[in-house]
Design a protein around this motif. Structure first.
Motif, PDB file in Angstrom:
ATOM      1  N   PHE A 290      39.861 -15.094  12.203  1.00  0.00           N
ATOM      2  CA  PHE A 290      38.759 -14.695  10.910  1.00  0.00           C
ATOM      3  C   PHE A 290      38.498 -16.098  10.296  1.00  0.00           C
ATOM      4  CE2 PHE A 290      41.751 -11.207  11.933  1.00  0.00           C
ATOM      5  CZ  PHE A 290      40.771 -10.235  12.484  1.00  0.00           C
ATOM      6  N   ARG A 291      37.283 -15.778   9.811  1.00  0.00           N
ATOM      7  CA  ARG A 291      36.673 -16.882   8.772  1.00  0.00           C
ATOM      8  C   ARG A 291      36.324 -16.205   7.606  1.00  0.00           C
ATOM      9  NH1 ARG A 291      35.536 -21.720   8.977  1.00  0.00           N
ATOM     10  NH2 ARG A 291      35.633 -21.834  11.302  1.00  0.00           N
ATOM     11  N   ILE A 292      37.186 -16.769   6.662  1.00  0.00           N
ATOM     12  CA  ILE A 292      37.042 -16.420   5.191  1.00  0.00           C
ATOM     13  C   ILE A 292      35.933 -17.453   4.449  1.00  0.00           C
ATOM     14  CG2 ILE A 292      38.341 -16.081   3.052  1.00  0.00           C
ATOM     15  CD1 ILE A 292      40.939 -15.765   5.082  1.00  0.00           C
ATOM     16  N   TRP A 293      35.187 -16.655   3.839  1.00  0.00           N
ATOM     17  CA  TRP A 293      34.008 -17.259   3.111  1.00  0.00           C
ATOM     18  C   TRP A 293      34.230 -16.952   1.544  1.00  0.00           C
ATOM     19  CZ3 TRP A 293      30.189 -19.846   5.994  1.00  0.00           C
ATOM     20  CH2 TRP A 293      30.151 -19.659   7.444  1.00  0.00           C
ATOM     21  N   GLU A 294      34.112 -18.155   0.923  1.00  0.00           N
ATOM     22  CA  GLU A 294      33.858 -17.971  -0.610  1.00  0.00           C
ATOM     23  C   GLU A 294      32.773 -19.054  -1.182  1.00  0.00           C
ATOM     24  OE1 GLU A 294      36.090 -16.365  -2.406  1.00  0.00           O
ATOM     25  OE2 GLU A 294      37.822 -15.971  -1.351  1.00  0.00           O
TER      26      GLU A 294
END
Length: 592
Positions: A290-294
């Protein structure tokens, strides 16, 4: 909640002064998951909204049913929350948003921060005799008021991400009606309203937040006609109604009357030179497919990403959920993430280094090499308190909006301008008074921000997997870390993940700033008390919190696809939205 499966067990291995890195296998719900269930996720076919307040959540759902999208719904919902929760959020503060656009699988963010005034100098802080911005006696000072960016942020989100099918007036009208017609205040927020009332009692307009001189008791109906008028003015005339004219003048007058230097010109300049005139791509890391975006600095999203990047190499499953070893490892990763990110937590123009260097594998390994499985790292850093509210929304088109708004501390500065009905935040208090800090107090600067709305996508497909946020002081990146690990590693659905007892690395007291604050580990009721001596033997200073003191652990909301927490569901429930609202708030998730 998907199926459950037995979890395999392996020996924990240590080598030298580091954990041995071993691969992990993502499994489904743990066998003892039922022990933690307080309530269930809301599962919906088409769309969902989560917020701290049921009446606000319902407004978001109504906006979606009228043809609005996730961005429209998030703004309408948050506007309503500001009426119900002036302690936590409001248009006298800032907002941030991250949006997933399904048609091209793009993730973008809008930074709704306001800058300090042009006369906001360190000399002014010294002349006021302020030696510690976080001292209680300095809490209400006007110097801490930077330009409130929330209204400009809300309008920008609608402009850039909205459906275009609803006018700004249609989006803000429900909140204005709540404020005009009155709305009952739920139990938990009424308790906090009462506890924190001294923050705004000094204001000449304190009655705007009182009923016959008293704070609202649970169930009391609060009216906010002045706030309603501000919303209606913005809906009819746009952001100029807030950053120009009478409202801007009243804000400047109130700030200056409390020792601050913000001017009406500073307010107007926010429209000429906003911090992010156009949406930009947030930062991200890959974690377990998964790619976590902040969001980028000036927010603390980078802290969460650094921690995820470090932890992706460990077998977290084998350590056991909320075991002493698990808490120690996450605490150390969190601690180092804060320390390594510290100089980046400022207005980006004030840091000469590139923030992306913190997200490389080489940098992650550098931190892993510092983590001792048997001993806590001693760290010096200063914290301050804040309060916030978060909204998550997804729509039938597959878009997602992660939206957060804050007045920083509880009731901010407590300064209430004439004819406004809202408190002004104290966000600039999070700036340093040390001259060599990248986040040093100064003119025309974005203060450090703790509020961080997040998005999760699938690496292989680019599909939206989750919209989430977690509020509560410096717990925010830690909340992202713990709640997402509950889902991705331990197979918990959103509500079960939010129900879990948490831990907080740092000192819980909002007005205390002292060296060594990262040595503290606060444990929430529900975590085995037998872990305290084990953690203290490693060098952690432990404190245990239950009851109303759980506020230190924040509160969050999540809307997710089941593939995030149950990979086997790809052919079954992966097209539904699973939503959870934090039981520590008056929160509510709804869908259709």
């Amino acid at each position: 909640m998907g199926g459950s499966s037995s979890s395999h067990s392996r020996k924990r291995k240590f080598h030298g002064n580091r954990y041995t890195i071993i691969s992990t296998v993502i499994s489904h719900h743990p066998k003892n998951m039922d022990l933690y269930i307080l309530n269930s996720s809301t599962v919906s076919k088409n769309a969902s909204v989560c917020s701290d307040q049921p009446q606000a959540t319902k407004i978001g759902i109504d906006i979606l049913k009228k043809g609005g999208n996730a961005a429209d719904a998030a703004v309408a919902t948050m506007a309503a929350v500001t009426v119900l929760e002036p302690l936590s959020c409001g248009i006298g503060g800032d907002c941030h948003s991250t949006f997933y656009r399904n048609k091209d699988k793009v993730v973008l963010s809008v930074n709704g921060s306001g800058r300090t005034g042009m006369q906001s100098t360190l000399d002014k802080v010294r002349a006021a005799g302020i030696k510690d911005p976080m001292a209680r006696e300095c809490a209400n000072h006007g110097l801490w008021v930077s330009v409130p960016g929330a209204i400009a942020g809300m309008v920008s989100v609608v402009k850039h991400f909205g459906s275009g099918k609803l006018s700004l007036q249609e989006i803000l009208d429900p909140a204005a009606k709540l404020a005009e017609e009155g709305v009952p205040i739920p139990y938990k927020h009424a308790m906090m309203w009462d506890t924190c009332q001294n923050t705004f009692r000094h204001s000449t307009n304190a009655e705007d937040l009182l009923i016959d001189g008293k704070t609202p008791a649970p169930g009391d109906i609060i009216y906010a006609p002045k706030l309603a008028k501000v919303f209606r003015d913005v809906a009819e005339s746009g952001v100029e109604a807030f950053y120009g004219g009478r409202t801007a003048e009243n804000i400047a007058k109130a700030v200056q009357g409390n020792g601050g230097v913000l001017t009406a010109e500073d307010m107007h300049n926010h429209l000429l030179d906003p911090p992010n005139p156009n949406p930009i791509e947030p930062l991200s890391v890959e974690f377990r497919g998964f790619r976590i975006w902040e969001m980028r600095p000036n927010t603390m999203g980078i802290v969460a990403l650094v921690a995820f990047n470090v932890l992706k190499a460990y077998d977290l499953k084998v350590l056991g959920h909320n075991s002493a070893e698990y808490i120690h490892l996450l605490a150390e990763a969190t601690k180092h993430a804060y320390l390594e990110s510290w100089e980046f937590l400022c207005d980006p123009k004030c840091c000469s280094k590139q923030v992306q260097e913190l997200l490389t594998e080489e940098f992650a390994q550098k931190i892993r090499n510092k983590i001792d499985p048997n001993r806590a790292y001693k760290a010096d850093v200063q914290f301050m308190g804040s309060n916030t509210s978060y909204v998550a929304a997804v729509d039938p088109e597959g878009n997602g909006c992660s939206f957060i708004c804050s007045v920083s501390s509880n009731f901010g500065t407590g300064i209430i301008p004439d004819d406004c009905g809202f408190v002004l935040h104290d966000r600039a208090k999070s700036m340093s008074i040390e001259e060599d800090s990248t986040n040093v107090f100064g003119p025309n600067k974005l203060p450090l921000h703790s509020i961080i709305p997040a998005i999760v996508t699938e690496v292989a497909t680019g599909d939206l997997m989750a919209v989430l946020g977690h509020v509560g002081r410096w717990m925010q990146p830690q909340g992202h870390l713990q709640v997402l690990l509950n889902m991705i590693i331990f197979g918990m659905d959103p509500q079960v993940a939010l129900n879990q007892p948490r831990f907080f690395v740092g000192d819980p007291r909002p007005y205390i700033a002292y060296k060594g604050s990262l040595q503290g580990v606060c444990l929430e009721g529900g975590i085995d008390t037998a872990l305290v001596p084990l953690l203290e033997s490693k060098g952690h200073n432990c404190r245990y919190f239950s009851g109303y003191k759980r506020e230190v652990f924040g509160k969050g909301h999540v809307i997710a696809r089941s593939k995030l927490f149950d990979p086997s569901s790809a052919s079954r429930s992966s097209k539904s939205w699973w939503a959870g609202a934090d039981p520590r708030s008056d929160g509510c998730a709804m869908g259709f």
